[in-house]
Design an enzyme around this catalytic site. Structure first.
Site, PDB file in Angstrom:
ATOM      1  N   GLU A   1       0.820  -1.218   0.000  1.00  0.00           N
ATOM      2  CA  GLU A   1       0.000   0.000   0.000  1.00  0.00           C
ATOM      3  C   GLU A   1       0.850   1.263   0.000  1.00  0.00           C
ATOM      4  O   GLU A   1       0.436   2.300  -0.515  1.00  0.00           O
ATOM      5  CB  GLU A   1      -0.957   0.010   1.189  1.00  0.00           C
ATOM      6  CG  GLU A   1      -2.095  -1.007   1.093  1.00  0.00           C
ATOM      7  CD  GLU A   1      -1.699  -2.385   1.602  1.00  0.00           C
ATOM      8  OE1 GLU A   1      -0.501  -2.591   1.933  1.00  0.00           O
ATOM      9  OE2 GLU A   1      -2.580  -3.267   1.657  1.00  0.00           O
TER      10      GLU A   1
ATOM     11  N   PHE B   1     -11.387  -7.362  14.089  1.00  0.00           N
ATOM     12  CA  PHE B   1     -10.302  -7.807  13.221  1.00  0.00           C
ATOM     13  C   PHE B   1      -9.983  -6.721  12.183  1.00  0.00           C
ATOM     14  O   PHE B   1     -10.872  -6.221  11.512  1.00  0.00           O
ATOM     15  CB  PHE B   1     -10.691  -9.113  12.525  1.00  0.00           C
ATOM     16  CG  PHE B   1      -9.642  -9.595  11.556  1.00  0.00           C
ATOM     17  CD1 PHE B   1      -8.385  -9.987  12.012  1.00  0.00           C
ATOM     18  CD2 PHE B   1      -9.903  -9.630  10.196  1.00  0.00           C
ATOM     19  CE1 PHE B   1      -7.411 -10.406  11.121  1.00  0.00           C
ATOM     20  CE2 PHE B   1      -8.933 -10.055   9.303  1.00  0.00           C
ATOM     21  CZ  PHE B   1      -7.682 -10.442   9.768  1.00  0.00           C
ATOM     22  N   GLN B   2      -8.740  -6.371  12.086  1.00  0.00           N
ATOM     23  CA  GLN B   2      -8.242  -5.347  11.157  1.00  0.00           C
ATOM     24  C   GLN B   2      -8.913  -4.000  11.355  1.00  0.00           C
ATOM     25  O   GLN B   2      -9.127  -3.256  10.406  1.00  0.00           O
ATOM     26  CB  GLN B   2      -8.359  -5.821   9.707  1.00  0.00           C
ATOM     27  CG  GLN B   2      -7.442  -7.002   9.439  1.00  0.00           C
ATOM     28  CD  GLN B   2      -7.264  -7.313   7.966  1.00  0.00           C
ATOM     29  OE1 GLN B   2      -8.168  -7.107   7.168  1.00  0.00           O
ATOM     30  NE2 GLN B   2      -6.106  -7.842   7.616  1.00  0.00           N
TER      31      GLN B   2
ATOM     32  N   LYS C   1     -17.740  -0.982   6.096  1.00  0.00           N
ATOM     33  CA  LYS C   1     -18.262  -1.957   5.139  1.00  0.00           C
ATOM     34  C   LYS C   1     -19.794  -1.914   5.031  1.00  0.00           C
ATOM     35  O   LYS C   1     -20.348  -2.126   3.958  1.00  0.00           O
ATOM     36  CB  LYS C   1     -17.803  -3.361   5.577  1.00  0.00           C
ATOM     37  CG  LYS C   1     -17.754  -4.369   4.457  1.00  0.00           C
ATOM     38  CD  LYS C   1     -17.014  -5.622   4.901  1.00  0.00           C
ATOM     39  CE  LYS C   1     -16.999  -6.652   3.769  1.00  0.00           C
ATOM     40  NZ  LYS C   1     -16.257  -7.862   4.175  1.00  0.00           N
TER      41      LYS C   1
ATOM     42  N   MET D   1      24.064   8.909   2.205  1.00  0.00           N
ATOM     43  CA  MET D   1      23.928  10.213   2.827  1.00  0.00           C
ATOM     44  C   MET D   1      24.257  10.123   4.313  1.00  0.00           C
ATOM     45  O   MET D   1      24.855  11.036   4.897  1.00  0.00           O
ATOM     46  CB  MET D   1      22.512  10.756   2.618  1.00  0.00           C
ATOM     47  CG  MET D   1      22.346  12.194   3.042  1.00  0.00           C
ATOM     48  SD  MET D   1      23.474  13.289   2.165  1.00  0.00           S
ATOM     49  CE  MET D   1      22.424  13.905   0.859  1.00  0.00           C
TER      50      MET D   1
HETATM   51  C1  TPP Z   1      12.238   5.735   5.131  1.00  0.00           C
HETATM   52  C2  TPP Z   1      13.516   6.406   5.502  1.00  0.00           C
HETATM   53  N1  TPP Z   1      14.332   5.844   6.433  1.00  0.00           N
HETATM   54  C3  TPP Z   1      15.486   6.445   6.770  1.00  0.00           C
HETATM   55  C4  TPP Z   1      15.855   7.631   6.204  1.00  0.00           C
HETATM   56  C5  TPP Z   1      17.164   8.311   6.620  1.00  0.00           C
HETATM   57  N2  TPP Z   1      18.076   8.405   5.466  1.00  0.00           N
HETATM   58  C6  TPP Z   1      18.196   9.512   4.726  1.00  0.00           C
HETATM   59  S1  TPP Z   1      19.205   9.350   3.414  1.00  0.00           S
HETATM   60  C7  TPP Z   1      19.568   7.768   3.859  1.00  0.00           C
HETATM   61  C8  TPP Z   1      20.501   6.966   3.013  1.00  0.00           C
HETATM   62  C9  TPP Z   1      19.907   6.594   1.723  1.00  0.00           C
HETATM   63  O1  TPP Z   1      20.677   5.596   1.139  1.00  0.00           O
HETATM   64  P1  TPP Z   1      20.531   5.241  -0.387  1.00  0.00           P
HETATM   65  O2  TPP Z   1      19.098   5.107  -0.756  1.00  0.00           O
HETATM   66  O3  TPP Z   1      21.404   4.101  -0.713  1.00  0.00           O
HETATM   67  O4  TPP Z   1      21.012   6.562  -1.100  1.00  0.00           O
HETATM   68  P2  TPP Z   1      22.463   7.226  -1.147  1.00  0.00           P
HETATM   69  O5  TPP Z   1      22.464   8.281  -0.087  1.00  0.00           O
HETATM   70  O6  TPP Z   1      23.494   6.165  -0.907  1.00  0.00           O
HETATM   71  O7  TPP Z   1      22.515   7.782  -2.501  1.00  0.00           O
HETATM   72  C10 TPP Z   1      18.886   7.397   5.011  1.00  0.00           C
HETATM   73  C11 TPP Z   1      18.979   6.098   5.682  1.00  0.00           C
HETATM   74  C12 TPP Z   1      14.976   8.175   5.250  1.00  0.00           C
HETATM   75  N3  TPP Z   1      15.209   9.348   4.641  1.00  0.00           N
HETATM   76  N4  TPP Z   1      13.832   7.540   4.909  1.00  0.00           N
END
Ligand code: TPP
Lengths: 586, 222
Positions: free
Chosen positions: A73, A135-136, A185, A496
């Protein structure tokens, strides 16, 4: 203040609606719900089946509305969001009660932060069981209250269609945002022969289209006398379909433009007045301009902290003209000396009408051009070093048309995509800005593909970490044979985070690296998509060409330099004018 | 494809760039840091006319908590118009905060009109005080002094009701302390604009305001 505009009627494709009205009269709540969507011109919806929403899906059986079954979803919500961004009308997603609804939550919150028009319809346990921990059962309206523009709990089979129509209209009117209707529902299964009326926004909804004339006069005088005027376009410019007006205003008055990230594409990146986007990873020249302007004309933006950096040092010499349709954004984060509440395009036209002359900004324009040459967005890509991500982004851009759509995950790859792709048109940059949701890219590419014209390529520039969050949606792209190209900028890091650890946590890389990362090209093949793995510069162009040529979903796993970092960078809360060009400058 | 050979991003370092001396305060207003005084919170009474639908109170209270507006009290009740309710909020915020609170409140879909009441508005609060019953005559005297009513009197406890503005209620509570207060229930302030001024902008009396047969429902004091 001018008279508030009365509640507007949503655009509806009446011809089509009339046809279907004639064929099958409404017999129950669910059919009324679907009829309301048809009346509103909805062509495509995204969702996942389940007990409490089954009656609604049953009504969909007889409808011309195209339903895309998503793998999760969250994917349905992101796909609907992106569909809406590209198409300019609210995207629609369906989910069942409980886990279906809670799985939508991230996507709804994402749409809310980016003011994206979206309608979510969720099943709910029968009204009589609500509150019994059935439920749900989840209190979906309670859970989504803070992340929707408004939500509804349907209480009557006779009016449920009108409620859905209202929710759709509200999502797309004024400042857009997500709305949700929770559908018990018994209500969707309840008998009714009442056809939903034309979709209209609630009576209490008012928004100003024209700004107050005295305010316009004052702002016009300020613009005329400004020596260093700067336009700041926000996502609201695109949402208001005011790109042409905004470009015209900039060009006719010779005012340089910076953008917020959601506004990428409002001004063509290669236009001489365009300084691209400002903020944390924006261009040096955009951040210099924001720092030194004496009049910031902000249109449809909310002064997010990733844009402003520390508010104390944000545009510190500037008076602020703030055009926004949402009065609550005025002086929320940055004080507006000239508040103009109204529709972006209309207010810019009012300003044009009111202004007697363009500001005398020749020197300032030259200064901005000088900054462009002083802080170029160059990068080094020596042959003997690992593949640089910037090179891959530029190669993808070169291989695609001007109207190609880019979606992204969240992280370094997102910033490189925003920095190095040359955007020319609005609604071609589709990303998760305000919430920063990893995993947005692939489902967004699916939504974008279904909304885009056939001649627009859809490229998802993803990170390995982001891709891993929603890659199950590849099954959908294969099933629906959607022509999308996923380019994973694979650094085997959640990059990042790794960059921040190196800069701010003494290189203590806790939970930032993947000891093992799947082979995305093979994974793609297992899903039934096409896959490539690329390590060297000389493989880049061919792989891109083949992937784009393939009429279906494809994944290119680009093994990029794991040490590559995103610069310029304004550290959180820092001054935009002190952007760092490398880690040593932080 | 050509590859550029520069080493990373070029340009003057942060220290080598000109930096403006201007500043903004935490509200994003441009200031002179030497003369700028902190904005102080003040107490404001905000009245919101809303559609009385399920969940409306939780929308309002949820808004105030998630946006961290300081709220002292919130009262709610029906108005003269069927399906409308009036919510009266007492908030403690800076001018900028009060402005934001009003605008965010107005943005809620069930909100019909939102207004801030002036200092001359009519305000009242009701408190129920349950005190020890050992000195009934004295309790009675203080109750009379504050024009209150005795609602319940027994050998061990006496419960009285006092109405008035916040100051009067605070004073009354102080006065009753000598007997030993067992329990307190306060309604929080409710308020209306004085005279012809509408309490929320554009508000006009509903039909039932003039209809005599509805009067008894407005009169709780029977
Ligand atoms: C759902 C979610 N969880 C955690 C984060 C924290 N976060 C921001 S950037 C990042 C790294 C992203 O890694 P990747 O997708 O491999 O991209 P890269 O920075 O290596 O290009 C994280 C964990 C986030 N933005 N969103």
């Amino acid at each position: 203040m001018s008279e508030p505009e009365p509640a507007t009627q949503a655009d509806s494709d009446t011809d089509e609606a009339d046809e279907s009205t004639e064929t099958t009269p409404v017999a129950n709540g669910s059919q009324s719900v679907i009829r309301a969507l048809e009346n509103a011109g909805v062509e495509t919806v995204f969702g996942v089946q389940g007990g409490a929403i089954m009656p609604v899906y049953d009504a969909l059986y007889d409808s011309s509305i195209h339903h895309i079954t998503m793998a999760h979803e969250q994917g349905a919500a992101h796909a609907a969001d992106a569909y809406g961004v590209v198409k300019g009308t609210p995207g629609v997603c369906f989910a069942t009660s409980g886990p279906g609804a809670t799985n939508l939550v991230t996507g709804i919150a994402d749409a809310n932060m980016d003011s994206d028009a979206m309608l979510a319809l969720t099943g709910q346990v029968p009204s009589g069981m609500v509150g019994s921990d059935a439920f749900q059962e989840t209190d979906t309206t309670g859970v989504t209250m803070p992340i929707t523009k408004h939500n509804y709990f349907a209480g009557d089979a006779d009016t449920v269609g009108d409620t859905v129509g209202e929710a759709f209209a509200l999502a797309g009117t004024g400042r857009p945002g997500p709305t949700l209707v929770d559908l018990p529902k018994d209500i969707t299964m309840g008998d009714t022969s009442r056809e939903p009326g034309p979709a209209k926004t609630p009576d209490t909804h008012v928004h100003h289209v024209e700004a107050d004339t005295e305010d316009v006069e004052a702002a016009a005088r300020a613009i005329e006398r400004a020596e260093k005027p700067l336009l700041l376009f926000g996502g609201g410019v695109i949402k208001a379909d005011a790109t042409d007006v905004a470009r015209g205003f900039a060009i006719d008055n010779g005012i340089p433009v910076v953008e917020t990230m959601p506004a990428i594409g409002t001004m063509p990146d290669d236009h001489e007045l365009c300084l691209e986007w400002a903020g944390m990873h924006g261009t040096g020249y955009a951040n210099m301009a924001v720092t030194h302007t004496d009049l910031l004309i902000a249109v449809g933006c909310r002064f997010d902290d990733r844009l402003t950096g520390g508010v104390d040092s944000f545009a510190p010499e500037a008076e602020v003209v703030h055009v926004d349709i949402d009065p609550a954004e005025i002086s929320k984060n940055v004080y507006a000396d000239y508040p103009l509440v109204g529709d972006a395009g209309t207010v810019l036209d009012q300003l044009t009408e009111e202004m007697d002359r363009a500001p005398d900004a020749r020197e300032w324009r030259e200064q901005c051009t000088t900054w462009k040459t002083e802080y170029p967005m160059d990068y080094a890509a020596p042959d003997d070093e690992p593949l640089k991500p910037q090179f891959v982004v530029e190669a993808l851009d070169e291989a695609t048309s001007d109207r190609a759509i880019v979606t992204t995950g969240v992280g370094q790859h997102q910033m490189w995509a925003a920095q190095y792709w040359r955007f020319k048109h609005p609604r071609t940059w589709v990303s998760s800005h305000g919430l920063g949701t990893m995993g947005y890219g692939l489902p967004a590419a699916i939504g974008a593909r279904l909304a885009a014209d056939d001649d627009q390529e859809v490229v998802c520039i993803d990170g390995d970490g982001s891709f891993l969050m929603t890659l199950q949606e590849l099954s959908v792209a294969v099933r629906e044979n959607l022509d999308i190209t996923v380019a994973v900028l694979n650094n085997e890091y959640i990059g990042m985070v790794r960059q921040w650890q190196d800069a701010f946590f003494e290189g203590r890389r806790m939970a930032a690296g993947y000891d093992w990362c799947p082979e995305f090209d093979k994974l793609a093949e297992a899903f039934g998509a096409r896959g490539w793995a690329v390590e060297d510069y000389d493989e880049v162009a061919d792989a891109i060409e083949e992937a784009l040529a393939y009429d279906g979903p494809s994944v290119i796993d680009f093994h990029i330099d794991p040490a590559a970092n995103v610069y310029p960078m304004v550290p959180s809360g820092g001054a935009n004018g002190k952007f760092a060009l490398s880690e040593e400058q932080l | 494809m050509t590859q550029q050979q520069q080493q990373g991003l070029q340009g003057p370092t942060p220290d080598d760039r000109p930096h403006p001396t201007g500043r903004r305060n935490s509200h994003g207003e441009r200031i002179d840091p030497d003369t700028e005084a902190e904005q102080h919170p003040r107490t404001a009474v905000i009245s919101a006319l809303v559609e009385n639908e399920p969940g409306v109170l939780s929308r309002v209270s949820g808004l105030f908590s998630r946006r961290q507006f300081n709220i002292e009290s919130l009262t709610v009740g029906p108005t003269t118009v069927d399906g409308h309710a009036r919510i009266t909020l007492v908030v403690e915020e800076t001018d900028a905060g009060i402005d934001q609170a009003k605008k965010q409140l107005k943005k809620l879909t069930p909100a019909i009109a939102v207004g801030e009441l002036g200092t001359n508005a009519v305000r009242a609060e009701l408190v129920l005080l349950k005190v020890r019953g050992e000195e009934p005559d004295k309790v009675h005297a203080i109750t009379q002094m504050y024009e209150g009513q005795t609602l319940d009197a027994g050998p061990r406890t006496i419960t009285v009701q006092i109405t008035g503005d916040q100051r009067k209620i605070d004073d009354a509570i102080d006065a009753f302390r000598q007997f030993g207060i067992i329990e307190i229930a306060r309604t929080g302030q409710t308020a209306l604009a004085r005279g012809d001024t509408p309490t929320t902008p554009g508000e006009s009396p509903g039909e039932s305001a003039t209809a005599t047969d509805d009067n008894q429902t407005l009169n709780y004091d029977d």
